[in-house]
Design an enzyme around this catalytic site. Structure first.
Site, PDB file in Angstrom:
ATOM      1  N   TYR A 155       0.855  -1.183   0.000  1.00 22.73           N
ATOM      2  CA  TYR A 155       0.000   0.000   0.000  1.00 22.73           C
ATOM      3  C   TYR A 155       0.891   1.232   0.000  1.00 22.73           C
ATOM      4  O   TYR A 155       1.854   1.312   0.765  1.00 22.73           O
ATOM      5  CB  TYR A 155      -0.897  -0.003   1.242  1.00 22.73           C
ATOM      6  CG  TYR A 155      -1.791   1.217   1.376  1.00 22.73           C
ATOM      7  CD1 TYR A 155      -2.824   1.448   0.469  1.00 22.73           C
ATOM      8  CD2 TYR A 155      -1.604   2.127   2.412  1.00 22.73           C
ATOM      9  CE1 TYR A 155      -3.657   2.565   0.596  1.00 22.73           C
ATOM     10  CE2 TYR A 155      -2.433   3.244   2.551  1.00 22.73           C
ATOM     11  CZ  TYR A 155      -3.458   3.459   1.637  1.00 22.73           C
ATOM     12  OH  TYR A 155      -4.271   4.556   1.766  1.00 22.73           O
ATOM     13  N   ASP A 250       9.116   2.748  -0.101  1.00 27.89           N
ATOM     14  CA  ASP A 250       8.081   3.357   0.714  1.00 27.89           C
ATOM     15  C   ASP A 250       8.296   2.881   2.151  1.00 27.89           C
ATOM     16  O   ASP A 250       7.903   1.782   2.527  1.00 27.89           O
ATOM     17  CB  ASP A 250       6.699   2.968   0.197  1.00 27.89           C
ATOM     18  CG  ASP A 250       5.589   3.622   1.013  1.00 27.89           C
ATOM     19  OD1 ASP A 250       5.883   4.156   2.100  1.00 27.89           O
ATOM     20  OD2 ASP A 250       4.431   3.572   0.567  1.00 27.89           O
ATOM     21  N   LYS A 278       4.145   8.479   9.294  1.00 26.17           N
ATOM     22  CA  LYS A 278       3.924   7.830  10.576  1.00 26.17           C
ATOM     23  C   LYS A 278       4.915   8.272  11.676  1.00 26.17           C
ATOM     24  O   LYS A 278       4.728   9.332  12.260  1.00 26.17           O
ATOM     25  CB  LYS A 278       3.874   6.318  10.383  1.00 26.17           C
ATOM     26  CG  LYS A 278       2.697   5.987   9.429  1.00 26.17           C
ATOM     27  CD  LYS A 278       2.253   4.591   9.311  1.00 26.17           C
ATOM     28  CE  LYS A 278       0.940   4.558   8.523  1.00 26.17           C
ATOM     29  NZ  LYS A 278       0.935   3.763   7.326  1.00 26.17           N
TER      30      LYS A 278
HETATM   31  C1  LIG Z   1       0.205   4.307   5.978  1.00 26.47           C
HETATM   32  C2  LIG Z   1       0.966   4.135   4.711  1.00 26.47           C
HETATM   33  C3  LIG Z   1       0.874   5.045   3.660  1.00 26.47           C
HETATM   34  C4  LIG Z   1      -0.102   6.172   3.664  1.00 26.47           C
HETATM   35  O1  LIG Z   1       0.128   7.078   4.663  1.00 26.47           O
HETATM   36  P1  LIG Z   1      -1.074   8.047   5.123  1.00 26.47           P
HETATM   37  O2  LIG Z   1      -0.418   8.960   6.093  1.00 26.47           O
HETATM   38  O3  LIG Z   1      -2.126   7.162   5.703  1.00 26.47           O
HETATM   39  O4  LIG Z   1      -1.553   8.742   3.887  1.00 26.47           O
HETATM   40  C5  LIG Z   1       1.723   4.895   2.575  1.00 26.47           C
HETATM   41  N1  LIG Z   1       2.582   3.863   2.517  1.00 26.47           N
HETATM   42  C6  LIG Z   1       2.680   2.951   3.485  1.00 26.47           C
HETATM   43  C7  LIG Z   1       3.680   1.859   3.380  1.00 26.47           C
HETATM   44  C8  LIG Z   1       1.855   3.047   4.605  1.00 26.47           C
HETATM   45  O5  LIG Z   1       1.911   2.097   5.553  1.00 26.47           O
END
Ligand SMILES: *Cc1c(COP(=O)(O)O)cnc(C)c1O
Length: 439
Positions: A155, A250, A278
Site C-alpha cells: 500500500y 516506501d 507515521k
Molecule cells: C500508511 C501508509 C501510507 C499512507 O500514509 P497516510 O499517512 O495514511 O496517507 C503509505 N505507505 C505505506 C507503506 C503506509 O503504511
C-alpha cells in the site's frame, strides 16, 4: 486521571459506544474517517477511544486495553510520551502555522538526512499518501518516463494510479481497485507479486525504456508483515541501476521502525528515493520524501516538478517529530524493541504449537503479524490463504480480555517502547486462552 476507576473490559460496556457510533454514522460516512477503523473485517462496532497512555488505550466506558495498533504505526514511544507532549505544548505557544520557513523544519530535515542512508535532501508533506504520490511524480519528471512497477499487497496511499489490483490472466497491467479511478489512470501501473524477482526482471527487460520507477515497501506491512526474501531488495537495486529506473522505498511504516535508518539501513540496500510518514510525525500528521540530491533538485522551485502544501512542515507536527527522533536516536532502543518482540513472537508460536492451532508469524524489529494458516507467508496470495473467520474470532476474543489488535488479518501489530514485560506476559497468556477457544 489516577482517581479514575479502570474497569476490566470483561463485559464490554457497549451501550454508550453504540450511541456514539450511531451518532458518528449520521455525519461521517460509515462513522469513520479511515475505512480500516470500521471493524468490517471482524464484525461488530469499533471502540471509541477516550485517551491513551503508554502502552494502553482507554475507551469511552473506561475500559483499559493493551494497544498493538499504535495508531497504525506512528506511536513507537507509546501514547502521550511526556517529552513529546511537552514539545508540542511549547511549540503551541508560538503559533500553529505560518506558511513560511521555520528553524524546526530544517532541524527535522537534518535529522532525517543524517539517519536515512538514501536521503540527501528531503521535502516534508502532510501524509504518507502525499509522500508516495509526490515521489512518483518526481521519478516520472526526472526520468521522463510514465510507467511504474508496484508489488501486489503493498500500500502506498490512495493516489488513483496506486489503487490497483491484478487483472485476470497473464496481464500485468493494474486495474482500478476503487470506484472512481479511471482505467486510464492505472494503465501505467504494472503489478507484480511481492518477492517475485523473475517476473520483475522479465517485465523490466520488456518495458525498461518506459519505466520511471519501481516502488516497494521494503518490509511489507499492509498485507500483514511480509519480509523481503534473501537478496530480493538487492536484485531490485541492481536491475533499477542497470536500466536507469528510480528505486523508491516506501518506508512510511518501516522508516525509524525497524532501525533508526529504516529498512534500507537494516538490509543495506539504498534506494534513490524514500517515502516516510507515521513515526516522523510523533503522532501528528506528517509525511516526507527524500533521496539523491540530483533527483530532489528536480523539485520546484529549483526544478520543473511541482509539489506544494499549505501546512507542510507544520511547526507543531515538526516539534513532535524532532522529539520522537531524538529519543529514538539513543543507543540500544531498537535492540530492546526487537528483543521484546522476538520474545513475544516465540511464545505466541509456542502457544500455537501446544494447542495445535495453525498459525504462521512473520516478524521483524517491533512489527509482527499472526497469520491463521500453516504455511509460509511471502506474498499477497499466500497471505490471503489465512483463515479470516478464525482471525475474526481471535480478534474478538483478545479484545474482550483487554488486548486491542489491528482489526484485520492483513495489518501489522506494533510494539512500542512503552510495552512492558507485564504487558507482554498478559498478551501471551491471553493469546493462549483465546487460541484455545478456536479449536
Ligand atoms: C500508511 C501508509 C501510507 C499512507 O500514509 P497516510 O499517512 O495514511 O496517507 C503509505 N505507505 C505505506 C507503506 C503506509 O503504511
Amino acid at each position: 486521571m489516577a482517581s479514575q476507576i479502570i474497569r476490566e473490559p470483561m463485559a464490554l460496556e457497549r451501550k454508550v459506544m453504540d450511541k456514539l457510533f450511531r451518532e458518528a454514522q449520521k455525519y461521517i460516512p460509515g462513522g469513520v474517517n479511515s475505512p480500516v477503523r470500521a471493524f468490517k473485517a471482524v464484525g461488530g462496532d469499533p471502540l471509541f477511544i477516550e485517551r491513551g497512555m503508554g502502552s494502553k488505550v482507554y475507551d469511552t466506558s473506561g475500559s483499559e486495553f493493551i494497544d498493538y495498533v499504535s495508531s497504525w504505526g506512528p506511536l513507537i514511544l507509546g501514547h502521550s510520551h511526556p517529552q513529546v507532549t511537552n514539545q508540542i505544548r511549547e511549540a503551541l505557544q508560538k503559533g500553529t502555522s505560518f506558511g513560511a520557513p521555520t528553524p524546526g523544519e530544517t532541524e527535522l530535515a537534518r535529522m532525517i538526512v543524517q539517519a536515512v542512508p538514501g536521503i540527501e535532501k528531503v521535502r516534508l508533506v502532510n501524509s504518507g499518501t502525499e509522500a508516495a504520490m509526490s515521489a512518483i511524480r518526481l521519478a516520472r519528471g526526472y526520468t521522463g518516463r510514465d510507467k511504474i512497477i508496484k508489488f501486489e499487497g503493498c500500500y502506498h496511499g490512495h493516489a488513483d494510479y496506486l489503487l490497483v489490483k491484478a487483472g485476470s490472466g497473464a496481464t500485468t497491467f493494474g486495474f482500478p481497485d476503487s470506484a472512481g479511478v479511471p482505467q486510464d489512470f492505472t494503465r501505467n501501473t504494472i503489478l507484480i507479486p511481492y518477492n517475485d524477482i523473475t517476473a520483475t526482471e522479465r517485465v523490466v527487460k520488456e518495458n525498461h525504456q518506459e519505466i520511471a520507477a519501481i516502488i516497494i515497501e521494503p518490509v511489507a506491512g499492509n498485507m500483514g508483515v511480509v519480509l523481503p526474501g534473501d537478496g530480493f531488495l538487492q536484485k531490485l537495486r541492481d536491475i533499477t541501476r542497470k536500466y536507469g529506473i528510480v528505486l523508491v522505498f516506501d518506508e512510511v511504516i518501516s522508516g525509524f521502525r525497524i532501525s533508526y535508518g529504516g529498512a534500507q539501513q537494516y538490509f543495506g540496500v539504498i534506494p534513490d528515493l524514500t517515502c516516510l510518514g507515521k513515526i516522523i510525525g510523533g503522532g501528528l500528521p506528517v509525511g516526507a520524501y527524500g533521496g539523491k540530491k540530483e533527483i530532489m533538485e528536480y523539485l520546484s522551485p529549483l526544478g520543473p516538478v511541482y509539489q506544494a502544501g499549505t501546512l507542510s512542515g507544520n511547526p507543531i507536527a515538526v516539534a513532535a517529530g524532532i522529539e520522537t527522533l531524538k529519543i529514538l536516536s539513543q543507543p540500544g532502543i531498537y535492540e530492546k524493541l526487537e528483543q521484546r518482540t522476538t520474545n513475544l513472537v516465540h511464545s505466541l508460536r509456542e502457544n500455537g504449537r501446544k494447542l495445535k492451532v495453525d498459525i504462521y508469524i512473520n516478524h521483524i524489529g517491533s512489527m509482527f503479524t499472526v497469520f491463521f494458516c500453516p504455511d509460509k507467508v511471502y506474498d499477497y496470495k499466500s497471505a490471503k490463504k489465512s483463515d479470516e473467520k478464525q482471525f475474526a474470532h481471535y480478534f474478538q476474543g483478545m479484545l474482550k480480555k483487554g488486548i486491542y489488535l489491528p482489526c484485520s488479518q492483513f495489518e501489522t501489530n506494533f510494539l512500542s517502547l512503552a510495552h512492558s514485560r507485564e504487558d507482554i506476559e498478559k498478551t501471551i497468556k491471553t493469546n493462549y486462552e483465546t487460541l484455545r477457544t478456536l479449536k
